[in-house]
Design a protein around this motif. Structure first.
Motif, PDB file in Angstrom:
ATOM      1  N   LEU A 104     -78.506  46.161 -66.850  1.00  0.00           N
ATOM      2  CA  LEU A 104     -79.354  46.465 -65.531  1.00  0.00           C
ATOM      3  C   LEU A 104     -80.778  47.104 -65.904  1.00  0.00           C
ATOM      4  O   LEU A 104     -81.711  46.546 -65.556  1.00  0.00           O
ATOM      5  N   PRO A 105     -80.779  48.207 -66.935  1.00  0.00           N
ATOM      6  CA  PRO A 105     -82.206  48.708 -67.351  1.00  0.00           C
ATOM      7  C   PRO A 105     -83.058  47.635 -68.035  1.00  0.00           C
ATOM      8  O   PRO A 105     -84.087  47.524 -67.622  1.00  0.00           O
ATOM      9  N   LEU A 106     -82.585  46.699 -68.705  1.00  0.00           N
ATOM     10  CA  LEU A 106     -83.172  45.691 -69.205  1.00  0.00           C
ATOM     11  C   LEU A 106     -83.669  44.775 -68.256  1.00  0.00           C
ATOM     12  O   LEU A 106     -84.976  44.372 -68.623  1.00  0.00           O
ATOM     13  N   VAL A 107     -82.954  44.406 -67.307  1.00  0.00           N
ATOM     14  CA  VAL A 107     -83.443  43.481 -66.182  1.00  0.00           C
ATOM     15  C   VAL A 107     -84.403  43.988 -65.513  1.00  0.00           C
ATOM     16  O   VAL A 107     -85.554  43.559 -65.121  1.00  0.00           O
ATOM     17  N   GLY A 108     -84.461  45.540 -65.144  1.00  0.00           N
ATOM     18  CA  GLY A 108     -85.394  46.023 -64.604  1.00  0.00           C
ATOM     19  C   GLY A 108     -86.506  46.259 -65.483  1.00  0.00           C
ATOM     20  O   GLY A 108     -87.796  45.985 -64.870  1.00  0.00           O
ATOM     21  N   LEU A 109     -86.413  46.438 -66.710  1.00  0.00           N
ATOM     22  CA  LEU A 109     -87.675  46.457 -67.605  1.00  0.00           C
ATOM     23  C   LEU A 109     -88.421  45.101 -67.402  1.00  0.00           C
ATOM     24  O   LEU A 109     -89.698  44.967 -67.460  1.00  0.00           O
ATOM     25  N   TYR A 110     -87.676  43.991 -67.451  1.00  0.00           N
ATOM     26  CA  TYR A 110     -88.305  42.757 -67.684  1.00  0.00           C
ATOM     27  C   TYR A 110     -89.086  42.533 -66.128  1.00  0.00           C
ATOM     28  O   TYR A 110     -90.095  42.156 -66.074  1.00  0.00           O
ATOM     29  N   LYS A 111     -88.462  43.070 -65.148  1.00  0.00           N
ATOM     30  CA  LYS A 111     -89.446  42.933 -63.765  1.00  0.00           C
ATOM     31  C   LYS A 111     -90.306  43.992 -63.907  1.00  0.00           C
ATOM     32  O   LYS A 111     -91.598  43.440 -63.526  1.00  0.00           O
ATOM     33  N   LEU A 112     -90.379  44.966 -64.428  1.00  0.00           N
ATOM     34  CA  LEU A 112     -91.366  45.902 -64.634  1.00  0.00           C
ATOM     35  C   LEU A 112     -92.617  45.287 -65.268  1.00  0.00           C
ATOM     36  O   LEU A 112     -93.737  45.621 -65.098  1.00  0.00           O
ATOM     37  N   SER A 113     -92.244  44.502 -66.449  1.00  0.00           N
ATOM     38  CA  SER A 113     -93.234  43.790 -67.204  1.00  0.00           C
ATOM     39  C   SER A 113     -94.207  42.857 -66.662  1.00  0.00           C
ATOM     40  O   SER A 113     -95.296  42.469 -67.181  1.00  0.00           O
ATOM     41  N   ALA A 114     -93.827  42.477 -65.340  1.00  0.00           N
ATOM     42  CA  ALA A 114     -94.526  41.879 -64.518  1.00  0.00           C
ATOM     43  C   ALA A 114     -95.871  42.602 -64.165  1.00  0.00           C
ATOM     44  O   ALA A 114     -96.940  42.142 -63.719  1.00  0.00           O
ATOM     45  N   ASN A 115     -95.676  44.064 -63.984  1.00  0.00           N
ATOM     46  CA  ASN A 115     -96.918  45.024 -63.497  1.00  0.00           C
ATOM     47  C   ASN A 115     -97.553  45.833 -64.549  1.00  0.00           C
ATOM     48  O   ASN A 115     -98.612  46.034 -64.405  1.00  0.00           O
ATOM     49  N   ILE A 116     -96.628  46.035 -65.649  1.00  0.00           N
ATOM     50  CA  ILE A 116     -97.160  46.982 -66.698  1.00  0.00           C
ATOM     51  C   ILE A 116     -96.892  45.995 -68.019  1.00  0.00           C
ATOM     52  O   ILE A 116     -95.936  45.397 -68.186  1.00  0.00           O
ATOM     53  N   ASP A 117     -98.016  45.991 -68.894  1.00  0.00           N
ATOM     54  CA  ASP A 117     -97.945  45.382 -70.238  1.00  0.00           C
ATOM     55  C   ASP A 117     -96.662  45.640 -70.905  1.00  0.00           C
ATOM     56  O   ASP A 117     -96.383  46.977 -71.209  1.00  0.00           O
ATOM     57  N   TRP A 118     -96.187  44.708 -71.453  1.00  0.00           N
ATOM     58  CA  TRP A 118     -94.705  44.832 -71.953  1.00  0.00           C
ATOM     59  C   TRP A 118     -94.811  45.669 -73.444  1.00  0.00           C
ATOM     60  O   TRP A 118     -94.004  46.226 -73.950  1.00  0.00           O
ATOM     61  N   GLN A 119     -95.988  45.653 -74.047  1.00  0.00           N
ATOM     62  CA  GLN A 119     -96.350  46.334 -75.322  1.00  0.00           C
ATOM     63  C   GLN A 119     -96.566  47.759 -75.009  1.00  0.00           C
ATOM     64  O   GLN A 119     -95.942  48.511 -75.916  1.00  0.00           O
ATOM     65  N   PHE A 120     -96.883  48.158 -73.925  1.00  0.00           N
ATOM     66  CA  PHE A 120     -96.636  49.648 -73.343  1.00  0.00           C
ATOM     67  C   PHE A 120     -95.331  50.296 -73.226  1.00  0.00           C
ATOM     68  O   PHE A 120     -94.909  51.222 -73.843  1.00  0.00           O
ATOM     69  N   ILE A 121     -94.622  49.030 -72.593  1.00  0.00           N
ATOM     70  CA  ILE A 121     -93.208  49.412 -72.074  1.00  0.00           C
ATOM     71  C   ILE A 121     -92.419  49.774 -73.548  1.00  0.00           C
ATOM     72  O   ILE A 121     -91.622  50.387 -73.511  1.00  0.00           O
ATOM     73  N   LEU A 122     -92.480  48.598 -74.632  1.00  0.00           N
ATOM     74  CA  LEU A 122     -91.921  48.582 -75.738  1.00  0.00           C
ATOM     75  C   LEU A 122     -92.362  49.954 -76.455  1.00  0.00           C
ATOM     76  O   LEU A 122     -91.500  50.696 -77.284  1.00  0.00           O
ATOM     77  N   GLY A 123     -93.726  50.304 -76.585  1.00  0.00           N
ATOM     78  CA  GLY A 123     -94.000  51.173 -77.197  1.00  0.00           C
ATOM     79  C   GLY A 123     -93.505  52.600 -76.920  1.00  0.00           C
ATOM     80  O   GLY A 123     -93.170  53.562 -77.643  1.00  0.00           O
ATOM     81  N   TYR A 124     -93.520  52.921 -75.327  1.00  0.00           N
ATOM     82  CA  TYR A 124     -92.931  54.182 -74.890  1.00  0.00           C
ATOM     83  C   TYR A 124     -91.495  54.097 -75.317  1.00  0.00           C
ATOM     84  O   TYR A 124     -90.935  55.052 -75.524  1.00  0.00           O
TER      85      TYR A 124
END
Length: 124
Positions: free
Chosen positions: A13-33
């Protein structure tokens, strides 16, 4: 391997949530954090285990739980298993699994556009 299945399932579920979040926030920022908080959490567990073995000042449990709450719970689980650290203290495990459960709820709410939260608010 069978005993690790629950934590693997808890990552879906968190991975799916992060995937959805990546539509709003740059995936590189998410991965870096996520990498930053994971490494910080893992190293904190490692240091706490070493300090415990040497009888030195320990990292407070609330700090370890804070790292988990900030997103480092998968790294915390890995560190717990690798270092055999904080696996037998019941109160610590309960708090850890509550944090994992919170992430499940948060991810489900994000994925479903806060449906449960809106329903609960409508009851009040």
């Amino acid at each position: 391997m069978k005993r690790h299945i629950p934590i693997l399932v808890c990552g879906i579920l968190p991975l799916v949530g992060l995937y959805k979040l990546s539509a709003n926030i740059d995936w590189q920022f998410i991965l870096g954090y996520w990498l930053f908080i994971s490494v910080t959490t893992f190293v904190s567990y490692w240091q706490d285990k070493r300090r415990a073995q040497k009888g030195l000042w320990r990292i407070p449990e609330k700090s370890l739980h804070s790292f988990e709450l900030l997103g480092g719970w998968p790294a915390a689980y890995l560190a717990q298993q690798l270092f055999r650290h904080k696996t037998s203290k019941r109160s610590f495990r309960i708090a850890f699994w509550c944090i994992v459960g919170f992430y499940q709820f948060l991810a489900l709410e994000w994925i479903t556009d806060w449906r449960v939260s809106r329903w609960l608010i409508s009851l009040v």
